[in-house]
Write a protein that holds these residues in place. Structure first.
Motif, PDB file in Angstrom:
ATOM      1  N   VAL A 233       0.842  -1.314  -0.021  1.00 23.51           N
ATOM      2  CA  VAL A 233      -0.177  -0.375   0.159  1.00 23.51           C
ATOM      3  C   VAL A 233       0.718   1.810  -0.049  1.00 23.51           C
ATOM      4  CG1 VAL A 233      -2.198  -0.915   1.195  1.00 23.51           C
ATOM      5  CG2 VAL A 233      -0.267  -0.030   2.493  1.00 23.51           C
ATOM      6  N   PRO A 234       0.383   2.674  -0.413  1.00 25.62           N
ATOM      7  CA  PRO A 234       1.417   3.844  -0.556  1.00 25.62           C
ATOM      8  C   PRO A 234       1.571   4.359   0.171  1.00 25.62           C
ATOM      9  CG  PRO A 234      -0.887   4.258  -1.008  1.00 25.62           C
ATOM     10  CD  PRO A 234      -1.047   2.746  -1.749  1.00 25.62           C
ATOM     11  N   VAL A 235       2.510   4.869   0.520  1.00 26.23           N
ATOM     12  CA  VAL A 235       2.234   6.105   1.237  1.00 26.23           C
ATOM     13  C   VAL A 235       1.531   6.678   2.098  1.00 26.23           C
ATOM     14  CG1 VAL A 235       4.534   7.223   2.580  1.00 26.23           C
ATOM     15  CG2 VAL A 235       5.422   5.327   1.631  1.00 26.23           C
ATOM     16  N   GLY A 236       1.129   7.000   2.780  1.00 29.64           N
ATOM     17  CA  GLY A 236       0.300   8.260   3.242  1.00 29.64           C
ATOM     18  C   GLY A 236      -1.049   7.700   3.293  1.00 29.64           C
ATOM     19  N   THR A 237      -1.184   5.931   3.329  1.00 33.23           N
ATOM     20  CA  THR A 237      -2.612   6.013   3.725  1.00 33.23           C
ATOM     21  C   THR A 237      -3.086   5.615   5.083  1.00 33.23           C
ATOM     22  OG1 THR A 237      -2.353   3.998   1.324  1.00 33.23           O
ATOM     23  CG2 THR A 237      -3.825   3.345   3.242  1.00 33.23           C
ATOM     24  N   LEU A 238      -4.389   5.663   5.225  1.00 33.90           N
ATOM     25  CA  LEU A 238      -4.951   5.791   6.733  1.00 33.90           C
ATOM     26  C   LEU A 238      -5.150   4.326   6.669  1.00 33.90           C
ATOM     27  CD1 LEU A 238      -7.475   8.771   8.119  1.00 33.90           C
ATOM     28  CD2 LEU A 238      -7.919   5.864   7.883  1.00 33.90           C
ATOM     29  N   LEU A 239      -3.957   3.776   7.753  1.00 31.51           N
ATOM     30  CA  LEU A 239      -4.607   2.701   8.031  1.00 31.51           C
ATOM     31  C   LEU A 239      -6.396   1.582   9.204  1.00 31.51           C
ATOM     32  CD1 LEU A 239      -1.147   1.348   9.225  1.00 31.51           C
ATOM     33  CD2 LEU A 239      -2.317   1.059   6.653  1.00 31.51           C
ATOM     34  N   VAL A 240      -6.141   2.997  10.030  1.00 32.08           N
ATOM     35  CA  VAL A 240      -7.659   3.012  10.940  1.00 32.08           C
ATOM     36  C   VAL A 240      -7.265   4.651  11.556  1.00 32.08           C
ATOM     37  CG1 VAL A 240      -5.581   2.424  12.974  1.00 32.08           C
ATOM     38  CG2 VAL A 240      -8.455   1.510  13.067  1.00 32.08           C
ATOM     39  N   TRP A 241      -8.450   4.518  12.180  1.00 29.87           N
ATOM     40  CA  TRP A 241      -8.727   5.822  13.184  1.00 29.87           C
ATOM     41  C   TRP A 241      -8.721   5.349  14.688  1.00 29.87           C
ATOM     42  CZ3 TRP A 241      -9.329  11.436  11.048  1.00 29.87           C
ATOM     43  CH2 TRP A 241      -9.851  10.628   9.835  1.00 29.87           C
ATOM     44  N   VAL A 242      -8.256   5.905  15.759  1.00 31.77           N
ATOM     45  CA  VAL A 242      -8.201   5.451  16.614  1.00 31.77           C
ATOM     46  C   VAL A 242      -8.950   6.555  17.311  1.00 31.77           C
ATOM     47  CG1 VAL A 242      -6.003   3.824  17.480  1.00 31.77           C
ATOM     48  CG2 VAL A 242      -6.082   6.477  17.393  1.00 31.77           C
ATOM     49  N   GLU A 243      -9.735   5.909  18.379  1.00 35.19           N
ATOM     50  CA  GLU A 243     -11.137   7.195  19.568  1.00 35.19           C
ATOM     51  C   GLU A 243     -10.695   6.814  20.413  1.00 35.19           C
ATOM     52  OE1 GLU A 243     -15.039   7.543  17.285  1.00 35.19           O
ATOM     53  OE2 GLU A 243     -14.220   5.698  15.987  1.00 35.19           O
ATOM     54  N   SER A 244     -10.784   7.852  21.584  1.00 36.58           N
ATOM     55  CA  SER A 244     -10.525   7.778  22.643  1.00 36.58           C
ATOM     56  C   SER A 244     -12.369   9.025  23.198  1.00 36.58           C
ATOM     57  CB  SER A 244      -9.397   8.600  23.149  1.00 36.58           C
ATOM     58  OG  SER A 244      -9.513   9.269  22.782  1.00 36.58           O
ATOM     59  N   ILE A 245     -12.727   8.534  24.723  1.00 39.72           N
ATOM     60  CA  ILE A 245     -13.561   9.580  24.928  1.00 39.72           C
ATOM     61  C   ILE A 245     -13.481   9.826  26.122  1.00 39.72           C
ATOM     62  CG2 ILE A 245     -15.371   9.705  26.156  1.00 39.72           C
ATOM     63  CD1 ILE A 245     -16.742   7.407  24.038  1.00 39.72           C
ATOM     64  N   ASP A 246     -12.826  11.407  26.577  1.00 40.91           N
ATOM     65  CA  ASP A 246     -12.513  12.011  27.894  1.00 40.91           C
ATOM     66  C   ASP A 246     -13.695  12.994  28.272  1.00 40.91           C
ATOM     67  OD1 ASP A 246      -9.679  13.203  29.153  1.00 40.91           O
ATOM     68  OD2 ASP A 246     -11.319  12.983  29.912  1.00 40.91           O
ATOM     69  N   LEU A 247     -14.638  12.869  29.337  1.00 37.37           N
ATOM     70  CA  LEU A 247     -15.562  13.255  29.836  1.00 37.37           C
ATOM     71  C   LEU A 247     -14.749  15.031  30.261  1.00 37.37           C
ATOM     72  CD1 LEU A 247     -17.347  10.400  31.399  1.00 37.37           C
ATOM     73  CD2 LEU A 247     -17.644  11.069  29.101  1.00 37.37           C
ATOM     74  N   ASP A 248     -13.651  14.784  30.772  1.00 38.33           N
ATOM     75  CA  ASP A 248     -13.122  16.152  31.316  1.00 38.33           C
ATOM     76  C   ASP A 248     -13.779  17.683  30.977  1.00 38.33           C
ATOM     77  OD1 ASP A 248      -9.981  14.498  33.090  1.00 38.33           O
ATOM     78  OD2 ASP A 248     -12.005  15.039  33.694  1.00 38.33           O
ATOM     79  N   LEU A 249     -13.537  18.871  30.758  1.00 38.75           N
ATOM     80  CA  LEU A 249     -14.234  19.555  30.600  1.00 38.75           C
ATOM     81  C   LEU A 249     -12.501  20.533  29.892  1.00 38.75           C
ATOM     82  CD1 LEU A 249     -17.287  21.094  32.331  1.00 38.75           C
ATOM     83  CD2 LEU A 249     -16.873  20.031  30.500  1.00 38.75           C
ATOM     84  N   GLY A 250     -12.688  21.620  29.164  1.00 38.76           N
ATOM     85  CA  GLY A 250     -11.389  22.135  28.546  1.00 38.76           C
ATOM     86  C   GLY A 250     -10.542  21.021  28.273  1.00 38.76           C
ATOM     87  N   SER A 251      -8.940  21.795  28.232  1.00 34.42           N
ATOM     88  CA  SER A 251      -7.998  20.983  28.033  1.00 34.42           C
ATOM     89  C   SER A 251      -8.053  20.213  28.625  1.00 34.42           C
ATOM     90  CB  SER A 251      -6.814  21.918  28.595  1.00 34.42           C
ATOM     91  OG  SER A 251      -6.836  22.107  30.386  1.00 34.42           O
ATOM     92  N   GLY A 252      -8.877  19.189  29.921  1.00 34.84           N
ATOM     93  CA  GLY A 252      -8.411  18.152  30.560  1.00 34.84           C
ATOM     94  C   GLY A 252      -9.219  17.260  29.375  1.00 34.84           C
ATOM     95  N   GLY A 253     -10.602  17.886  28.619  1.00 35.37           N
ATOM     96  CA  GLY A 253     -10.821  16.962  27.617  1.00 35.37           C
ATOM     97  C   GLY A 253     -10.640  17.342  26.343  1.00 35.37           C
ATOM     98  N   LEU A 254      -9.187  17.813  26.040  1.00 34.59           N
ATOM     99  CA  LEU A 254      -8.876  17.789  24.542  1.00 34.59           C
ATOM    100  C   LEU A 254      -7.451  16.270  24.574  1.00 34.59           C
ATOM    101  CD1 LEU A 254      -8.121  19.197  21.890  1.00 34.59           C
ATOM    102  CD2 LEU A 254      -6.130  20.735  23.502  1.00 34.59           C
ATOM    103  N   VAL A 255      -7.731  15.308  23.725  1.00 33.60           N
ATOM    104  CA  VAL A 255      -6.412  15.051  23.276  1.00 33.60           C
ATOM    105  C   VAL A 255      -6.087  14.478  22.357  1.00 33.60           C
ATOM    106  CG1 VAL A 255      -6.736  12.358  22.873  1.00 33.60           C
ATOM    107  CG2 VAL A 255      -8.591  13.502  24.817  1.00 33.60           C
ATOM    108  N   THR A 256      -4.675  14.443  22.608  1.00 34.60           N
ATOM    109  CA  THR A 256      -4.045  13.937  21.805  1.00 34.60           C
ATOM    110  C   THR A 256      -2.806  12.888  22.203  1.00 34.60           C
ATOM    111  OG1 THR A 256      -3.312  16.276  22.425  1.00 34.60           O
ATOM    112  CG2 THR A 256      -1.077  15.759  21.543  1.00 34.60           C
ATOM    113  N   TYR A 257      -3.228  12.153  20.497  1.00 30.54           N
ATOM    114  CA  TYR A 257      -2.852  10.750  20.714  1.00 30.54           C
ATOM    115  C   TYR A 257      -0.774  11.012  19.934  1.00 30.54           C
ATOM    116  CZ  TYR A 257      -7.599  10.532  20.199  1.00 30.54           C
ATOM    117  OH  TYR A 257      -9.017  10.355  20.445  1.00 30.54           O
ATOM    118  N   ASN A 258       0.024   9.715  20.531  1.00 29.93           N
ATOM    119  CA  ASN A 258       0.906   9.658  19.987  1.00 29.93           C
ATOM    120  C   ASN A 258       1.191   8.045  20.651  1.00 29.93           C
ATOM    121  OD1 ASN A 258       2.633   9.211  22.436  1.00 29.93           O
ATOM    122  ND2 ASN A 258       1.307  10.746  23.700  1.00 29.93           N
TER     123      ASN A 258
END
Length: 1220
Positions: free
Chosen positions: A931-956
Motif C-alpha cells: 500500500v502507498p505511503v500516506g495510506t490511512l490505516l485506522v482511526w483510533v478514538e478515545s473519550i474524555d469526560l473532562d472539560l476544557g483542556s482536560g477533555g482535549l486529547v492528543t495521541y502519540n
C-alpha cells in the motif's frame, strides 16, 4: 564371466529342409501413419514479444517418429492472416517437436488489447512417403502490463463546508487499467500530502482527515496518482496517471462564538500591556480564547477575567523589543466553544502600537577619523554610539573592500585596526557600521595621515663610471637618482658623499650629479675610486637615509714623453772591434705604458758605421771603423709614436788595436720614480675593503625599547571610573637615534571589548567605554611598544586590571509579568511559584530579599527564597484569579538600595480527574505490504469526560517502528509513513497513547493496534530452462540412483521468489527416474533394460517458491545405452541331421543359426566346436555350417552327438547334439 547353455544337436539319416517366408506390409493410400500427440494444443506467448520468440505449452507438441527415416516438416496453413508466426520442426530421439515462433522479419508487435488469441491449423508433411497430418494450436496472448491506469474523468470539482466532520467523504475518483489480472491492479495516492485529506488506495474515495478552516484556505488543489501495483513492485515508480481534484471550502453557518471589538490597549509606565476582550457565546458556551497569530516571540498570554468564562484579558508577560517591530504588533485572536468538534469564531485582529518607541539612530551620520600610518595593529579608531540606548544592541561592519583592516566589538561599538597602514598605498578608508543588523546605520571615514616612514630608494642598486685623466675640474662624471614615496618634506631628497676620506669628487645635493673637484692624473693618483652616496629626505621628526655604492675608474691617456734610464754615455772601442758586437745598450721608460718604444739614431752616423736595434736600443758595430776616424758623436732619441724624448748623445772614441772597450753612462732614476707611482696607484684597492664595511651608526637599529621598571604589573579600577581619563602612563626608552628610537604604543592583546585605549605616541592608557564588572571583572592587557626603525623592534608588558564592584545593578526578573495556573484544590502551604531575581553585584550589593506588596490572605512569600505558597484554601468560583505584586530589593550598605517589582497572576482551574478511554481497546487490521505511503490505516478514538483542556486529547505512538507509522496527534488517524515489507516483518504491534491536556497533570491511557502485513505477490519472473529439450544417455547396467543429467532453470526474482524447484509430471520414464527438486539432477530409480525399453521421455516443470508460483516446462529425452548383457539365442533347441555313410567330406550337414538381442553384438557371432568332436566334424566359425572331415561308417557308430558353441565375444552359448 561368460555363461553357456547346451543344446543337443542330433543328426539323423534324414536331411532337414528349411523353408523361409517373407511378409510384406501394404499401406493403404488414404491412411497416414503420421499422428500428432493431440488434436488441439493450448499455448501461450507474451504480448510485445520480440522477434524469434517461441510459444510455450506444457505438453509435447508434435509427432512421434515411428520410422526413423521420416523427414517431417511443419507449416501453418491457416489462422495467421497477419503472418506473425512461423513453424519449425525439431527432431529429438523418436519425436519431432512442433515449435512456433514469431517471425524475425516482422516488426509488428503482439498486442493483447487488440487481439488476445490466435487459432492456427498446422500441417505436417513427410517428404519421403508423402504422409500428411494436421492439428490445431490455440495461442493465448498473455498480458505484459504495458498500459497505465487512466482516470475518467481526469478532473473533479467539489465544494464542502468548513465545519464538515472528520472522516466525511468528499469525492470519489475513478480510474481503469486495460490490462488484466494483477497487471490491472493499481493504488490511489496523493502526490503531495500538504493538505487535510486522505484517499482510500483501493476505492479512490477522498475523505477529510483534518479540520478545515475557510479563513486559512478557501481552496485546495489536489493531485491523485493512480499507480500500477505490479510496476511499483518491480521497481518502476509512479507508473500511472494523475487526476486533478479541486476542493472549495465554504464558510460554516452562524452559531460560532463572536469576539466583540476589544478595548484600546492600556500601557503601564514600565511598558506592561493589558487588553480586555469580551466573547459572545454562540450555540455552545465559550471554552477559550487563543492567540492564533502575530505573537511569534510569545510576548502575550490570555487569562480569564471573570467567573462566567466570556471575559478575558490579553496581557504581556515579557519585555517587548519594539525595535524588532517598530510598526507595532497585530495579534490575531480566535475563540472556541465547547462544541465537538469545536466551533471557532472569526479571527479578530488587535493592533498594539509601538509605545514609547523611538527609532534607533547613531549619534553621528558620519564619523571622520584621522589615523597615522604609523598606527600598529589593534589601535583604537573610534567608538560609535546609538540613541536611545536600547536594552540590547549589536554592532557590525558591512563588508566592503575597505573593511579588511578594521573590526568592531559587537557590544561596545569600538572600532580597532587589524593591520598596518601605508599612506602611499591607500590613504582613505570608508565603510558602514550597522546596529542591530541594519536597524540603524552610520558611515565611517578613516583618513590616513602621511608619516616619514619611507627612506629614499635609488633607481639602481649601484653605479659605475669611467673618466679620462686630465679632465677639467668640475666635469660631470655621472648622476645618481633616488625617489621617496612620502609627501612634502618627507619625500624631498638630497644627496651627499659619505666617504670619510678626501676624494677628488663632489656631488650636487639636489640633482645628484657627481663631478670632479681636482685635477686627475692617472700616473700620480688613484686609478679606482669607491664612493658611498647617501640619499636623505627632509622629513620630521627625523630624516630617512639610504646608501648606494658608486665606482669611478680613471682612464689612462698618452700624456708623457719617453725618458732614457741612462744618458751621457762615453764609450771607447779599439780599431779592431769586431763587426756586429754591441757597443752600448740603451733603455727608456714611458710612464703611460700605452705604446712600444722605438730607438732611432738621428745624427752622427753619416758613414753608417753603427747600427741601432729600434726595439732593444742596442748600438752595434755595423762595419769596420775607418782608419782616419777617431771619434763618433751619435744623437739617439726614443719615441712612443706620438712623443719624442730629448736626444741622448753617445760619444764613441776609437782607440788602438788591442785595447779593451769601455763604457760609462749617467743614471736618470726614472725607474725608481715609476715604481713609486705604481705603489700609489694600487692603494685604492687596498683601502676599498675597509671603506666598504664601514656603516654609519645612524642607519642601523641596534637597540630594542625598554619599559620603565616603575610601571606596576596590576592596577585596580572601579567599574564607574570616568571615561576618557588617563589611568596610567607608560614610560619606555630606546637607546637608538632617529627613527630607530621613535616609539609607538598599542594594546596588542586582552582588549577584546575595546574599552581601553592607549595614545600611540604618549603611552597614556585611557578608558573609552564604561566598564561592567558583572560582565567582565578582570583584564590582562598586553601593552606593546614598537620603534620605527628598520627592521622594526618591539617590546611588550602585561598589566592586570582588576575591576572593582559598585552597586549599579538592581535585582532583575526575567519577565515583566508571570502567569501561573493552579488547580483550585491546591493544598494549603503548597509552594506554587518561586520568584527569582538576579542581582549581578557582589556581596551585600547582590543579596536579594523578597516581599509581597499586595495585601492578601491567600498567599505568602519567603523573603529569602522567593517561594510563593498558598496561605488559605482557594475557591475558583469565588475568584478565578489573583493578581499579586512581588518586590525584590538588594541589601546595599553604602548608598541607596535598588529594587524591582513584578506582577504575578494566579489563574485557578478545574482539576482533571478522568483519563481518556479507548473504544475498542484493541484494533486488528490487515494491510497489504505494497500500500502507498500516506495510506490511512485506522482511526483510533478515545473519550474524555473532562472539560476544557482536560477533555482535549492528543495521541502519540509509543514506538513508530523507525518512522514507519505515524498517528495524527489531534485526530487519532494512524497513517503509513514508510513502505512495508512482508519478508522483512510480517506483523506489528503498536501502542497508541491518548494524553489529555489537563492541569496540573495530564492523564493518559493506551490502546493496541495489531497490524498484520499481507504478503503481496512480488513474483514477476518465472523460471527459465537453459534448454528447450534436454538429451542424455544412460547405460542399461547403471546402478539405481545413478545421476543421468542435471537440468538448470534461472529465475531473476529475489528471495523465495527466485528459488527454483524441479518436478517430473509426465512421460514414459515416470517412476523410472526421479529428480532432485533443489538441484535438478535426474537419477534412476530402478534397473534399466535397453532390450525392453530403449529410451524414455520425461516432462519436467520448474516452479519458484513465490506466493503465486510461476512455472516453466521442458522435456527430457533419455536414451538407454546398450551393454552386452545377453547371451546369443539359437533358432531351435536341438538340431537333427543325417548323412550317408562312406561319403568323403560332406560340406554342409546342417547350419546352426543364432541371434543376439544386444545391438553391440550384431554381426559379431562366432561358432566353435570342441576339439574332441573335431575328429569327424567341423563348423564354419562365421556361418555355423557343420561339415564332415572324413567318411563315416554307420556300422562303426550309427549316431554322433556333438556340441557347438556360439559366442558374441562376451557371452557364449553351447549347443550339444544328441547321438544319432
Amino acid at each position: 564371466m561368460a555363461t553357456s547353455g547346451k543344446i543337443l544337436l542330433t543328426f539323423t539319416a534324414v536331411l532337414l529342409h528349411v523353408t523361409r517366408c517373407q511378409g510384406i506390409l501394404v499401406k493403404g493410400k488414404d491412411s497416414s501413419p503420421l499422428r500428432f500427440t493431440h488434436h488441439l494444443y493450448n499455448a501461450t506467448i507474451n504480448e510485445n514479444s520480440s522477434p524469434r520468440t517461441y510459444i510455450e505449452t506444457p505438453v509435447k507438441m508434435g509427432i512421434e517418429v515411428t520410422d526413423l527415416s521420416w523427414e517431417i516438416k511443419y507449416v501453418i496453413v491457416s489462422g495467421d492472416e497477419d503472418e506473425l508466426f512461423q513453424a519449425e520442426a525439431v527432431k529429438v530421439g523418436d519425436f519431432c517437436f512442433l515449435r512456433i515462433k514469431t517471425r524475425s522479419s516482422n516488426s509488428a508487435l503482439l498486442n493483447r488489447e487488440v487481439r488476445d488469441t490466435y487459432t492456427f491449423t498446422v500441417e505436417a508433411t513427410e517428404s519421403t512417403f508423402d504422409f500428411q497430418a494436421k492439428t490445431k494450436v490455440l495461442v493465448q496472448v498473455l498480458d505484459t502490463n504495458d498500459l497505465k491506469p487512466l482516470f475518467y474523468p481526469a478532473s473533479y470539482n467539489v465544494a464542502i463546508r468548513e465545519d464538515t466532520p472528520l472522516r466525511s467523504s468528499v469525492v470519489r475518483v475513478s480510474a481503469t487499467d486495460a490490462d488484466v489480472g494483477s497487471n490491472a491492479e493499481f493504488y490511489y495516492s496523493f502526490t503531495s500530502r500538504a493538505h487535510p485529506f486522505f484517499v482510500d488506495p483501493f476505492t479512490g474515495t477522498v475523505s477529510l482527515i483534518k479540520p478545515l478552516n475557510h479563513t486559512r484556505s478557501e481552496r485546495y488543489d489536489l493531485t491523485i496518482l493512480a499507480e500500477d501495483r505490479t510496476k511499483k513492485i518491480s521497481g518502476v515508480q509512479k507508473f500511472g496517471n494523475v487526476a486533478k481534484v479541486t476542493v472549495n471550502v465554504q464558510m460554516r453557518s452562524m452559531g460560532s462564538p463572536f469576539i466583540t471589538p476589544p478595548s484600546k490597549p492600556s500601557v503601564s509606565a514600565d511598558g506592561k500591556i493589558t487588553i480586555n476582550v469580551h466573547v459572545e457565546a454562540g450555540v455552545k458556551p465559550v471554552e477559550s480564547l487563543n492567540i492564533v497569530g502575530g505573537d511569534p516571540h510569545k510576548y502575550f498570554e490570555i487569562i480569564p477575567f471573570g467567573v462566567q468564562g466570556s471575559d478575558f484579558q490579553v496581557i504581556s508577560t515579557k519585555r517587548i523589543i519594539w525595535s524588532q517591530t517598530p510598526f507595532g504588533l497585530n495579534l490575531s485572536l480566535q475563540a472556541k466553544d465547547r462544541s465537538f468538534p469545536s466551533l471557532l469564531s472569526t479571527i479578530t485582529q488587535i493592533h498594539i502600537p509601538a509605545f514609547h518607541y523611538i527609532p534607533l539612530a547613531f549619534l553621528e551620520d558620519t564619523y571622520i577619523v584621522t589615523l597615522s600610518e604609523f598606527s600598529p595593529p589593534k589601535s583604537h579608531v573610534v567608538k560609535v554610539s546609538v540613541t536611545p540606548v536600547p536594552y540590547n544592541v549589536t554592532f557590525g561592519i558591512k563588508n566592503n573592500p575597505d573593511t579588511s583592516n578594521f573590526k568592531i566589538n559587537p557590544k561596545t561599538g569600538i572600532v580597532t585596526t587589524t593591520g598596518k597602514f601605508d599612506y602611499e598605498g591607500k590613504n582613505r578608508y570608508e565603510f558602514d557600521v550597522v546596529a542591530n543588523y541594519g536597524e540603524a546605520e552610520t558611515h565611517i571615514v578613516v583618513e590616513i595621515t602621511d608619516e616619514n616612514d619611507n627612506s629614499p630608494q635609488f633607481t639602481h642598486t649601484s653605479y659605475q663610471a669611467t673618466l679620462d685623466e686630465n679632465a677639467p675640474v668640475g666635469s660631470s662624471v655621472l648622476k645618481v637618482s633616488a625617489t621617496d614615496p612620502d609627501k612634502g618634506k618627507n619625500g624631498f631628497v638630497t644627496y651627499a658623499i659619505a666617504n670619510s676620506g678626501l676624494l677628488p669628487f663632489a656631488i650636487d645635493p639636489f640633482t645628484g650629479v657627481v663631478s670632479t673637484s681636482e685635477h686627475l692624473d692617472y700616473e700620480l693618483m688613484k686609478r679606482l675610486y669607491h664612493l658611498r652616496v647617501w640619499a636623505s629626505d627632509s622629513g620630521s621628526p627625523f630624516s630617512q637615509v639610504s646608501e648606494c655604492p658608486v665606482t669611478i675608474t680613471l682612464n689612462n691617456i698618452n700624456d708623457n714623453i719617453p725618458q732614457f734610464e741612462r744618458i751621457g754615455c762615453n764609450a771607447t772601442v779599439p780599431l779592431d772591434f769586431p763587426v756586429g758586437h754591441t757597443v752600448v745598450e740603451l733603455s727608456a721608460i714611458d710612464l703611460d705604458e700605452l705604446q712600444q718604444l722605438r730607438f732611432v739614431i738621428e745624427s752622427g752616423n753619416d758613414l753608417q758605421v753603427f747600427g741601432i736595434d729600434s726595439v732593444s736600443g742596442a748600438i752595434t758595430l755595423k762595419q769596420p771603423i775607418p782608419l782616419r776616424e777617431g771619434a763618433f758623436n751619435l744623437r739617439v732619441v726614443v719615441t712612443d709614436g706620438k712623443h719624442h724624448s730629448e736626444d741622448s748623445v753617445v760619444r764613441i772614441t776609437v782607440t788602438n788595436r788591442g785595447d779593451d772597450a769601455t763604457l760609462r753612462c749617467q743614471e736618470t732614476g726614472i725607474f725608481k720614480q715609476l715604481t713609486n707611482k705604481l705603489i700609489e696607484s694600487i692603494k685604492p684597492i687596498l683601502t676599498t675593503q675597509e671603506e666598504d664595511t664601514f656603516s654609519d651608526v645612524y642607519i642601523i637599529n641596534q637597540h630594542s625599547p625598554r619599559f620603565d621598571l616603575s610601571i606596576p604589573g596590576s592596577i585596580d579600577i572601579a567599574e564607574d571610573h570616568p571615561l576618557n581619563s588617563t589611568i596610567l602612563t607608560f614610560k619606555v626608552t630606546d637607546n637608538d637615534t632617529g627613527f630607530n628610537s621613535k616609539l609607538v604604543y598599542a594594546i596588542s592583546g586582552g582588549n577584546e571589548d575595546g574599552c581601553f585605549s592607549i595614545d600611540m605616541f604618549s603611552g597614556d592608557l585611557q578608558l573609552v567605554c564604561p566598564l561592567d564588572r558583572e560582565s567582565k571583572e578582570f583584564y590582562i592587557l598586553n601593552i606593546t611598544v614598537y620603534d620605527l626603525g628598520t627592521p622594526q623592534i618591539s617590546a611588550w608588558k602585561f598589566i592586570a586590571v582588576n575591576v572593582l564592584d559598585v552597586n549599579d545593578n538592581p535585582p532583575v526578573f526575567n519577565q515583566q509579568r508571570y502567569v501561573i495556573r493552579l488547580p483550585e484544590n491546591t493544598e494549603v502551604d503548597s509552594i506554587v511559584f518561586t520568584a527569582r531575581a538576579i542581582d549581578q553585584d557582589v556581596d551585600a550589593n547582590g543579596n536579594v530579599q523578597y516581599s509581597l506588596l499586595t495585601s492578601t490572605d491567600m498567599f505568602r512569600i519567603d523573603e529569602l527564597t522567593g517561594e510563593v505558597a498558598v496561605a488559605s484554601p482557594l475557591d475558583r468560583e469565588t475568584s478565578i484569579r489573583h493578581d499579586l505584586q512581588i518586590e525584590a530589593r538588594d541589601q546595599a550598605k553604602l548608598g541607596p538600595q535598588l529594587f524591582s517589582v513584578v506582577d504575578l497572576v494566579v489563574v485557578l482551574q478545574d482539576i482533571n480527574d478522568s483519563p481518556p478511554k479507548f473504544v475498542p481497546k484493541v484494533y486488528k487490521i490487515k494491510v497489504p505490504e505494497d500500500v502507498p505511503v500516506g495510506t490511512l490505516l485506522v482511526w483510533v478514538e478515545s473519550i474524555d469526560l473532562d472539560l476544557g483542556s482536560g477533555g482535549l486529547v492528543t495521541y502519540n505512538l509509543k514506538n513508530t517502528e523507525n518512522g514507519i507509522f505515524q498517528v495524527d496527534p489531534s485526530t487519532g488517524a494512524l497513517t503509513l509513513e514508510k513502505e512495508l515489507d512482508f519478508e522483512r516483518r510480517p506483523s506489528y504491534n503498536l501502542t497508541v497513547r491518548a494524553v489529555d491536556h489537563g492541569l496540573p497533570r495530564s492523564l493518559s491511557s493506551s490502546c493496541f493496534v495489531e497490524i498484520q502485513v499481507l504478503d503481496v505477490n512480488e513474483n514477476l519472473h518465472r523460471p527459465v530452462f537453459s534448454e528447450f529439450v534436454y538429451e542424455a544417455g544412460v547405460k542399461e547396467d547403471a546402478a539405481v540412483g545413478t545421476s543421468v543429467v542435471m537440468l538448470t532453470a534461472s529465475d531473476k526474482d529475489l528471495g523465495r521468489d527466485g528459488v527454483v524447484r524441479y518436478h517430473i509430471y509426465d512421460g514414459s520414464g515416470l517412476g523410472v527416474f526421479t529428480i532432485d527438486e533443489e538441484t535438478g539432477v535426474i537419477r534412476t530409480t530402478e534397473t534399466l533394460d535397453r532390450e525392453t525399453v530403449p529410451h524414455y521421455w520425461l516432462s519436467v516443470y520448474a516452479t519458484d517458491l513465490g506466493t503465486e508460483p510461476l512455472i516453466s516446462w521442458t522435456h527430457v529425452f533419455l536414451e538407454v545405452l546398450d551393454v552386452n548383457d545377453n547371451a546369443p539365442e539359437l533358432s531351435q533347441p536341438v538340431y537333427f541331421a543325417s548323412v550317408p555313410e562312406n561319403v568323403n567330406k560332406v560340406k554342409s550337414v546342417v547350419q546352426v543359426s543364432a541371434k543376439d538381442v544386444d545391438t553391440s553384438s550384431e554381426g559379431k557371432l562366432s561358432f566353435q566346436m570342441l576339439e574332441s568332436h573335431r575328429t569327424y566334424f567341423d563348423v564354419d566359425p562365421k556361418t555355423g555350417v557343420i561339415s564332415t572331415l572324413s567318411a563315416l561308417d554307420r556300422e562303426d557308430k550309427p549316431e554322433h552327438t556333438i556340441e557347438v558353441i556360439v559366442s558374441d565375444n562376451g557371452l557364449r552359448l553351447c549347443a550339444p547334439l544328441p547321438p544319432s
